[in-house]
Scaffold this active site. Structure first.
Site, mmCIF file in Angstrom:
data_model
loop_
_atom_site.group_PDB
_atom_site.id
_atom_site.type_symbol
_atom_site.label_atom_id
_atom_site.label_comp_id
_atom_site.label_asym_id
_atom_site.label_seq_id
_atom_site.Cartn_x
_atom_site.Cartn_y
_atom_site.Cartn_z
ATOM 1 N N LEU A 56 0.945 -1.339 0.066
ATOM 2 C CA LEU A 56 -0.043 -0.011 -0.001
ATOM 3 C C LEU A 56 0.842 1.241 -0.089
ATOM 4 O O LEU A 56 0.491 2.329 -0.560
ATOM 5 C CB LEU A 56 -0.888 -0.031 1.251
ATOM 6 C CG LEU A 56 -1.802 1.215 1.205
ATOM 7 C CD1 LEU A 56 -2.771 1.612 0.044
ATOM 8 C CD2 LEU A 56 -2.750 1.137 2.337
ATOM 9 N N ARG A 58 3.706 1.707 -1.383
ATOM 10 C CA ARG A 58 4.424 1.861 -2.765
ATOM 11 C C ARG A 58 3.227 2.326 -3.661
ATOM 12 O O ARG A 58 3.333 3.303 -4.614
ATOM 13 C CB ARG A 58 4.679 0.362 -3.257
ATOM 14 C CG ARG A 58 6.062 -0.045 -3.021
ATOM 15 C CD ARG A 58 6.656 -1.038 -3.476
ATOM 16 N NE ARG A 58 5.746 -2.174 -3.689
ATOM 17 C CZ ARG A 58 5.870 -3.458 -2.711
ATOM 18 N NH1 ARG A 58 6.612 -3.393 -1.763
ATOM 19 N NH2 ARG A 58 5.141 -4.254 -3.175
ATOM 20 N N CYS A 164 -17.064 6.007 -12.572
ATOM 21 C CA CYS A 164 -16.185 7.209 -12.823
ATOM 22 C C CYS A 164 -16.673 8.069 -13.990
ATOM 23 O O CYS A 164 -16.444 9.197 -14.154
ATOM 24 C CB CYS A 164 -14.641 6.962 -13.199
ATOM 25 S SG CYS A 164 -13.505 5.952 -11.686
ATOM 26 N N PHE A 215 -8.844 6.451 -4.068
ATOM 27 C CA PHE A 215 -10.146 7.131 -4.021
ATOM 28 C C PHE A 215 -10.443 8.060 -3.015
ATOM 29 O O PHE A 215 -9.921 7.877 -1.870
ATOM 30 C CB PHE A 215 -11.541 5.947 -4.252
ATOM 31 C CG PHE A 215 -11.248 5.266 -5.659
ATOM 32 C CD1 PHE A 215 -12.105 6.085 -6.478
ATOM 33 C CD2 PHE A 215 -10.846 4.096 -5.734
ATOM 34 C CE1 PHE A 215 -12.102 5.352 -7.896
ATOM 35 C CE2 PHE A 215 -10.786 3.527 -6.950
ATOM 36 C CZ PHE A 215 -11.529 4.251 -8.148
ATOM 37 N N HIS A 305 -11.302 13.214 -16.959
ATOM 38 C CA HIS A 305 -11.540 12.397 -15.423
ATOM 39 C C HIS A 305 -10.346 11.742 -15.181
ATOM 40 O O HIS A 305 -9.909 10.798 -15.861
ATOM 41 C CB HIS A 305 -12.728 11.723 -15.425
ATOM 42 C CG HIS A 305 -12.668 10.782 -14.216
ATOM 43 N ND1 HIS A 305 -13.113 11.187 -13.064
ATOM 44 C CD2 HIS A 305 -12.338 9.566 -14.157
ATOM 45 C CE1 HIS A 305 -13.091 10.422 -12.086
ATOM 46 N NE2 HIS A 305 -12.216 9.232 -12.604
ATOM 47 N N GLY A 307 -8.803 8.941 -13.885
ATOM 48 C CA GLY A 307 -9.087 7.546 -13.247
ATOM 49 C C GLY A 307 -8.061 7.277 -12.226
ATOM 50 O O GLY A 307 -7.880 6.434 -11.236
ATOM 51 N N PRO A 309 -3.067 7.852 -12.571
ATOM 52 C CA PRO A 309 -1.955 8.339 -13.407
ATOM 53 C C PRO A 309 -1.522 7.748 -14.650
ATOM 54 O O PRO A 309 -1.196 8.472 -15.678
ATOM 55 C CB PRO A 309 -0.542 8.608 -12.274
ATOM 56 C CG PRO A 309 -1.281 7.414 -11.143
ATOM 57 C CD PRO A 309 -2.833 7.637 -11.139
ATOM 58 N N ALA A 310 -1.860 6.318 -14.566
ATOM 59 C CA ALA A 310 -1.563 5.409 -15.524
ATOM 60 C C ALA A 310 -2.511 5.685 -16.702
ATOM 61 O O ALA A 310 -1.845 5.872 -18.097
ATOM 62 C CB ALA A 310 -1.706 4.011 -15.374
ATOM 63 N N ASN A 338 -9.012 10.205 -6.603
ATOM 64 C CA ASN A 338 -10.148 9.975 -7.597
ATOM 65 C C ASN A 338 -11.405 9.793 -6.903
ATOM 66 O O ASN A 338 -11.765 8.943 -6.269
ATOM 67 C CB ASN A 338 -9.876 8.467 -8.333
ATOM 68 C CG ASN A 338 -10.896 8.236 -9.552
ATOM 69 O OD1 ASN A 338 -12.220 8.778 -9.483
ATOM 70 N ND2 ASN A 338 -10.742 7.173 -10.038
#
Length: 390
Positions: A56, A58, A164, A215, A305, A307, A309-310, A338
């Site tokens: 978590l 990371r 989302c 989130f 939006h 969702g 960073p990736a 998010n």
């Protein structure tokens, strides 16, 4: 963070097209700093698994989130300790918390929006309410209408469990209502809380940690209408064209279930790649209604939006966007996490703030833009829009 900004319209709006006339937002009182989230979460859930804790930690660093608001508090866990215990049926308790919490946030965001709009609440003719965080009959739209004192003949529409993409889906519905009902004024309200899916960490569900790291909670609101009243209403964004598209065979990529323990979500690893593979054709189709092509991506502004960073990184790479094009989305992710359907409101506020600093010779490249979100389906929602404030 969270300050209100007033925006003035400098362009005339097309009376035939719906426009966003005001924006508002609201949050619960608990502000969580990302650097303290890991210790707090494992303390609250009485978990001492060092491997999960490191995982978590990371994830928290990789999300780029720095702060977010949450409904969850020590008081709630004291009253409902079963929420932090694995395997207990708690959907009843969760809904007791969520139903009232999302209504209160939606009321506060709507009141902020109506105040900036400048017209009386009795002038609202339609309500579109969006949430993936509650379930009840009558629905949250009725409780919101009651809390705001809307007229009994206000026409209400609910969009539940759109995830989302819900905020942009609601905006598309509000646009259709406004353009097909002359003189109407539509209140769009979104409200979300993560308590509906709060669970203790488990080695059997490592994907849950992504949600914990990413989130947040909050609410958003917009007023939408066509043919703005001169000297009274200040249109911000003209909603020129809207498009929705789902990708066949991707129903399980964003998978959510309502169980005895609340709502569980699972996001497959290939989600960012699927969005990258399909985003260009979707955007080109949407842009084409205003005569733009794929050569013009950097002439537009991008209200996406965030969702995660990736998704933003892949979209930026695929469309070869200039780094600053996604600034508003990245700022919203950093400041609020998010927040599901609400987040597009926060992105649009940052977009307006940044537009004030655009040089005059660049304004032509920032007049038109795209409002985008991605949700279960996988469903793409998009609106071609014009910034009337630049």
């Amino acid at each position: 963070m969270g300050s209100e900004v007033t925006f003035q319209c400098s362009r005339s709006a097309d009376s035939r097209k719906a426009a966003i006339l005001a924006l508002g937002k609201a949050f619960p009182h608990q502000l969580v700093m990302q650097e303290f989230l890991v210790d707090g979460y494992f303390r609250d859930t009485n978990c001492d698994d060092p491997e999960l804790k490191q995982k978590l930690a990371r994830l928290c660093k990789s999300t780029t989130v720095k702060t977010r608001y949450v409904v969850m508090s020590e008081e709630i866990l004291t009253k409902y300790p079963e929420l932090a215990i694995e395997g207990l049926p708690t959907v009843k308790q969760r809904l007791e918390i969520c139903n009232s919490a999302v209504t209160q946030m939606a009321i506060e965001a709507s009141e902020s929006c109506i105040k900036k709009w400048g017209r009386p609440v009795s002038d609202i003719t339609h309500l579109v309410y969006v949430s993936s965080s509650e379930a009840r009959l009558p629905g949250g739209d009725l409780y919101l209408a009651k809390g705001l004192g809307l007229r009994p003949d206000t026409r209400r529409t609910m969009l539940y469990f759109s995830g989302c993409s819900g905020g942009v889906a609601g905006l598309r519905v509000a646009k259709d209502i406004a353009e097909n009902n002359p003189g109407s004024r539509v209140l769009l309200a979104t409200s979300e809380t993560t308590i509906i899916g709060f669970r203790p960490p488990s080695a059997d569900r490592p994907y849950d940690l992504v949600g914990v790291a990413l989130f947040g909670d909050g609410a958003g609101a917009m007023i939408i209408g066509s043919n703005p009243v001169v000297k009274t209403e200040r249109p911000l964004f003209e909603l020129y064209a809207a498009l929705q598209h789902f990708l066949p065979g991707t129903e399980k990529v964003i998978d959510g279930k309502l169980t005895e323990e609340g709502i569980s979500f699972k996001l497959e690893r290939q989600l960012p790649q699927i969005i990258e593979n399909n985003i260009q054709d979707f955007c080109v189709q949407l842009m084409g209604s205003a005569g733009y092509s794929e050569k013009d991506f950097n002439k537009l502004f991008w209200a996406v939006h965030p969702g995660g960073p990736a998704i933003l990184n892949r979209l930026e790479k695929k469309l070869e966007l200039l780094p600053e094009k996604l600034n508003a989305s990245r700022r919203a992710l950093t400041d609020y996490g998010n927040a599901s359907s609400n987040t597009i409101v926060y992105v649009l506020e940052y977009m307006l703030e940044e537009a004030k600093n655009v040089r005059k010779d660049e304004q032509g490249h920032n007049e038109w833009g795209l409002i985008l979100a991605f949700g279960p389906g996988i469903t793409f929602e998009g609106i071609l829009t014009k910034n009337l404030t630049v």
